[in-house]
Write an enzyme that holds these catalytic residues in place. Sequence first.
Site, PDB file in Angstrom:
ATOM      1  N   ASN A  66     -12.505  -3.572   2.765  1.00 31.45           N
ATOM      2  CA  ASN A  66     -13.580  -2.583   2.703  1.00 31.45           C
ATOM      3  C   ASN A  66     -14.383  -2.947   1.459  1.00 31.45           C
ATOM      4  O   ASN A  66     -13.889  -2.822   0.343  1.00 31.45           O
ATOM      5  CB  ASN A  66     -13.010  -1.168   2.605  1.00 31.45           C
ATOM      6  N   ASP A 116       0.857  -1.183   0.000  1.00 26.44           N
ATOM      7  CA  ASP A 116       0.000   0.000   0.000  1.00 26.44           C
ATOM      8  C   ASP A 116       0.897   1.237   0.000  1.00 26.44           C
ATOM      9  O   ASP A 116       1.868   1.317   0.746  1.00 26.44           O
ATOM     10  CB  ASP A 116      -0.891  -0.013   1.249  1.00 26.44           C
ATOM     11  N   HIS A 155      -9.723  -5.605  -3.027  1.00 21.92           N
ATOM     12  CA  HIS A 155      -8.364  -5.738  -2.488  1.00 21.92           C
ATOM     13  C   HIS A 155      -8.449  -6.140  -1.027  1.00 21.92           C
ATOM     14  O   HIS A 155      -9.255  -5.601  -0.266  1.00 21.92           O
ATOM     15  CB  HIS A 155      -7.555  -4.455  -2.661  1.00 21.92           C
ATOM     16  N   HIS A 213      -6.584  -6.181   2.467  1.00 21.60           N
ATOM     17  CA  HIS A 213      -5.496  -5.555   3.226  1.00 21.60           C
ATOM     18  C   HIS A 213      -4.890  -6.600   4.163  1.00 21.60           C
ATOM     19  O   HIS A 213      -5.625  -7.285   4.889  1.00 21.60           O
ATOM     20  CB  HIS A 213      -6.027  -4.424   4.110  1.00 21.60           C
ATOM     21  N   GLN A 237     -14.483   1.923   1.095  1.00 28.44           N
ATOM     22  CA  GLN A 237     -13.677   1.455  -0.045  1.00 28.44           C
ATOM     23  C   GLN A 237     -13.453   2.619  -1.007  1.00 28.44           C
ATOM     24  O   GLN A 237     -14.410   3.209  -1.501  1.00 28.44           O
ATOM     25  CB  GLN A 237     -14.384   0.302  -0.765  1.00 28.44           C
TER      26      GLN A 237
HETATM   27  P1  5GP Z   1      -9.608   1.060   0.526  1.00 30.92           P
HETATM   28  O1  5GP Z   1      -9.952   2.217   1.401  1.00 30.92           O
HETATM   29  O2  5GP Z   1     -10.219   1.191  -0.852  1.00 30.92           O
HETATM   30  O3  5GP Z   1      -9.891  -0.249   1.164  1.00 30.92           O
HETATM   31  O4  5GP Z   1      -8.038   1.090   0.371  1.00 30.92           O
HETATM   32  C1  5GP Z   1      -7.390   1.504  -0.767  1.00 30.92           C
HETATM   33  C2  5GP Z   1      -5.919   1.529  -0.435  1.00 30.92           C
HETATM   34  O5  5GP Z   1      -5.195   1.673  -1.648  1.00 30.92           O
HETATM   35  C3  5GP Z   1      -5.503   2.674   0.479  1.00 30.92           C
HETATM   36  O6  5GP Z   1      -4.939   2.147   1.666  1.00 30.92           O
HETATM   37  C4  5GP Z   1      -4.510   3.456  -0.351  1.00 30.92           C
HETATM   38  O7  5GP Z   1      -3.420   3.911   0.401  1.00 30.92           O
HETATM   39  C5  5GP Z   1      -4.077   2.470  -1.412  1.00 30.92           C
HETATM   40  N1  5GP Z   1      -3.732   3.070  -2.676  1.00 30.92           N
HETATM   41  C6  5GP Z   1      -4.427   4.033  -3.342  1.00 30.92           C
HETATM   42  N2  5GP Z   1      -3.817   4.338  -4.502  1.00 30.92           N
HETATM   43  C7  5GP Z   1      -2.713   3.549  -4.579  1.00 30.92           C
HETATM   44  C8  5GP Z   1      -1.678   3.438  -5.554  1.00 30.92           C
HETATM   45  O8  5GP Z   1      -1.661   4.092  -6.579  1.00 30.92           O
HETATM   46  N3  5GP Z   1      -0.708   2.515  -5.298  1.00 30.92           N
HETATM   47  C9  5GP Z   1      -0.703   1.761  -4.159  1.00 30.92           C
HETATM   48  N4  5GP Z   1       0.304   0.903  -3.999  1.00 30.92           N
HETATM   49  N5  5GP Z   1      -1.667   1.856  -3.220  1.00 30.92           N
HETATM   50  C10 5GP Z   1      -2.669   2.747  -3.423  1.00 30.92           C
END
Ligand code: 5GP
Length: 137
Positions: A85, A29, A98, A100, A92
């Site tokens: 999420n 992340d 994805h 975590h 999300q």
């Molecule tokens: P969500 O809130 O959708 O469960 O988590 C999305 C995650 O993706 C976040 O923790 C965020 O830091 C990560 N993320 C967002 N954009 C990128 C990216 O371009 N590259 C990487 N490696 N992680 C990302």
Amino acid sequence: MSCIFCRIVAGEIPAEVVAREPEVTAFLDVQPLADGHVLVVPRAHAACVEDLEQAEADALFRAVVRLAGPVREALGAAGTTIGVNNGEATGQTIPHVHVHIVPRWPDDGAGSIHTIFPRRTRRPLGEVAAAIRRVVG
Ligand code: 5GP
Ligand code: ZN
């Protein structure tokens, strides 16, 4: 292709990839909650868990199981919190499934999954279970 995780899977934009399989990619992340915070994603775009094909779901969870130990070992962690999420309303932000994997330590200041909920329940367990069973079939 506008989905950022599809682009990472395709190698179009950089990421710290830690495992690449035909159906699954795992990478760090970019804004980690802890050192070793890994995201495990299916190759095929699917917004939510419910949208995954069975084989995609199998491959995804197999990869999570395979990576949990090595992530923990590599960071010298005591455990990992593993979560999804699932849907915009849950927080999300990237609509590509994805998982975590976040390494944990006893003194890391984070809580368990239970700490994100204020426990606002209104219905008795039996009634809720019956409602779910009716839809599960
Ligand atoms: P969500 O809130 O959708 O469960 O988590 C999305 C995650 O993706 C976040 O923790 C965020 O830091 C990560 N993320 C967002 N954009 C990128 C990216 O371009 N590259 C990487 N490696 N992680 C990302
Ligand atoms: Zn995608």
